[in-house]
Design a protein around this motif. Structure first.
Motif, PDB file in Angstrom:
ATOM      1  N   LEU A  60     -62.071  22.147  -4.154  1.00 34.28           N
ATOM      2  CA  LEU A  60     -63.039  22.508  -3.120  1.00 34.28           C
ATOM      3  C   LEU A  60     -62.506  22.181  -1.727  1.00 34.28           C
ATOM      4  N   ASN A  61     -62.741  23.117  -0.820  1.00 37.16           N
ATOM      5  CA  ASN A  61     -62.348  22.919   0.584  1.00 37.16           C
ATOM      6  C   ASN A  61     -63.608  22.536   1.361  1.00 37.16           C
ATOM      7  N   LEU A  62     -63.904  21.246   1.386  1.00 35.15           N
ATOM      8  CA  LEU A  62     -65.141  20.750   2.000  1.00 35.15           C
ATOM      9  C   LEU A  62     -64.895  20.436   3.467  1.00 35.15           C
ATOM     10  N   ASN A  85     -66.881  35.293  -6.627  1.00 42.40           N
ATOM     11  CA  ASN A  85     -65.471  35.561  -6.318  1.00 42.40           C
ATOM     12  C   ASN A  85     -64.767  34.294  -5.838  1.00 42.40           C
ATOM     13  N   ARG A  86     -65.469  33.499  -5.037  1.00 46.59           N
ATOM     14  CA  ARG A  86     -64.894  32.235  -4.573  1.00 46.59           C
ATOM     15  C   ARG A  86     -64.690  31.283  -5.756  1.00 46.59           C
ATOM     16  N   LEU A  87     -65.661  31.254  -6.656  1.00 47.21           N
ATOM     17  CA  LEU A  87     -65.556  30.418  -7.848  1.00 47.21           C
ATOM     18  C   LEU A  87     -64.381  30.839  -8.720  1.00 47.21           C
ATOM     19  N   TRP A 143     -69.253  27.904   1.492  1.00 48.37           N
ATOM     20  CA  TRP A 143     -69.686  28.132   0.117  1.00 48.37           C
ATOM     21  C   TRP A 143     -69.171  27.063  -0.837  1.00 48.37           C
ATOM     22  N   ASP A 144     -68.126  26.343  -0.479  1.00 46.31           N
ATOM     23  CA  ASP A 144     -67.654  25.247  -1.327  1.00 46.31           C
ATOM     24  C   ASP A 144     -68.672  24.107  -1.360  1.00 46.31           C
ATOM     25  N   TRP A 145     -69.347  23.862  -0.229  1.00 43.18           N
ATOM     26  CA  TRP A 145     -70.438  22.878  -0.207  1.00 43.18           C
ATOM     27  C   TRP A 145     -71.590  23.354  -1.095  1.00 43.18           C
ATOM     28  N   PHE A 146     -71.846  24.644  -1.080  1.00 40.89           N
ATOM     29  CA  PHE A 146     -72.893  25.247  -1.913  1.00 40.89           C
ATOM     30  C   PHE A 146     -72.590  24.998  -3.397  1.00 40.89           C
ATOM     31  N   ILE A 147     -71.330  25.205  -3.768  1.00 40.66           N
ATOM     32  CA  ILE A 147     -70.894  24.995  -5.156  1.00 40.66           C
ATOM     33  C   ILE A 147     -71.057  23.537  -5.550  1.00 40.66           C
ATOM     34  N   LEU A 148     -70.641  22.635  -4.681  1.00 43.24           N
ATOM     35  CA  LEU A 148     -70.785  21.202  -4.954  1.00 43.24           C
ATOM     36  C   LEU A 148     -72.255  20.835  -5.147  1.00 43.24           C
TER      37      LEU A 148
END
Length: 309
Positions: A130-132, A233-235, A138-143
């Motif tokens: 993850l690029n936080l 797509n990011r995932l 969207w990486d924060w969203f995934i986390l």
């Protein structure tokens, strides 16, 4: 006279009237759209079938036709939509007998299923990718979903005012209708979906910094129209980089639940956290995990009993 007139209606006409009468204003717009899709499918498959001619034979034929292009579970969902209207037609005397009795649900061979959830080691590998950044992405969203198990629409609807950092809780009381062009707040899926979710201190500290300058009543993650394919797509990229199975954003919710169950958290607590209306939903969704845990428990029981002399 009214029942006689209805008997002359086609099945799709009767179904549409039933949806307008009993469903409009009683269910969420996204669910209502599914009923309208069902009505269109009836019109496509049996355009001239009258409601009075609906018997077990014609109903089974209708389901079989639908099942040719749909998997078994989708056919079951289609049947449940139709059954509600049909049982009311029986009660009203439009149909003399219930044609849905003893029907057989069929369906085409399911496509190979994607991974439904990640295990703890795969989650750790994903988190490392993850690029936080210092601003919301969207990486924060995934986390956030990994750590809370929120539904996609629930996470999109989060505003700064939904965070209670003093108690380390997130308040879930709305969703974001991302399927509309403009997007808007909508009610939660059901009453059980209105809940408060406990979060860990690290996530609380991270988000307290991320959202401190944000408008308290505006969605944190929504800047323009959102498509779930963007996050998927990011995932996919993150999973490929981590060399783990590719999953979807909804699978993050399953991942959260599975991690809790394997950690020994009770089914009741997991159900409350996910916003399920009953523990039955949780048990059915995660049956394979629960069975695996039962097997582990049986091994522990036998080992313990064997030590008794």
């Amino acid at each position: 006279m009214k029942a006689r007139k209805r008997k002359e209606q086609t099945f799709h006409e009767y179904f549409k009237e039933w949806v307008d009468l009993y469903k409009v204003g009683a269910i969420r717009s996204i669910t209502l759209q599914k009923y309208y899709v069902t009505e269109q499918k009836i019109q496509e498959l049996v355009p001239d079938l009258k409601i009075k001619d609906l018997d077990r034979y014609t109903y089974q034929q209708l389901l079989n036709s639908y099942a040719v292009t749909h998997e078994k579970q989708t056919t079951m969902d289609f049947h449940h939509h139709l059954k509600g209207a049909i049982l009311d037609a029986v009660d009203e005397g439009v149909i003399s007998q219930n044609p849905t009795r003893k029907i057989v649900i069929k369906g085409k061979t399911p496509r190979p299923k994607k991974a439904k959830f990640l295990n703890q080691f795969e989650v750790q590998a994903l988190l490392k990718e993850l690029n936080l950044k210092e601003d919301i992405n969207w990486d924060w969203f995934i986390l956030l979903i990994i750590k809370t198990g929120l539904r996609f629409s629930e996470a999109l609807a989060l505003t700064p005012s939904d965070f209670d950092f003093s108690k380390q809780k997130i308040i879930i009381n709305k969703t974001w209708d991302y399927k509309m062009v403009t997007g808007s707040f909508q009610p939660t899926k059901n009453e059980s979906s209105n809940r408060k979710i406990q979060i860990d201190w690290q996530l609380a500290m991270q988000f307290s910094q991320l959202i401190k300058m944000k408008d308290p009543d505006k969605p944190i993650f929504v800047k323009s129209r959102v498509f779930n394919s963007t996050i998927n797509n990011r995932l996919k990229v993150l999973c490929e980089n981590a060399n783990i199975p590719t999953i979807t954003v909804h699978s993050l919710r399953h991942t959260h639940a599975s991690l809790l169950l394997f950690a020994g958290v009770s089914i009741a607590s997991v159900a409350n956290r996910l916003g399920h209306s009953s523990m039955t939903t949780t048990q059915e969704t995660y049956l394979h995990i629960i069975q695996e845990l039962e097997n582990q428990d049986n091994d522990k029981i036998i080992r313990h009993l064997s030590m008794l002399m």
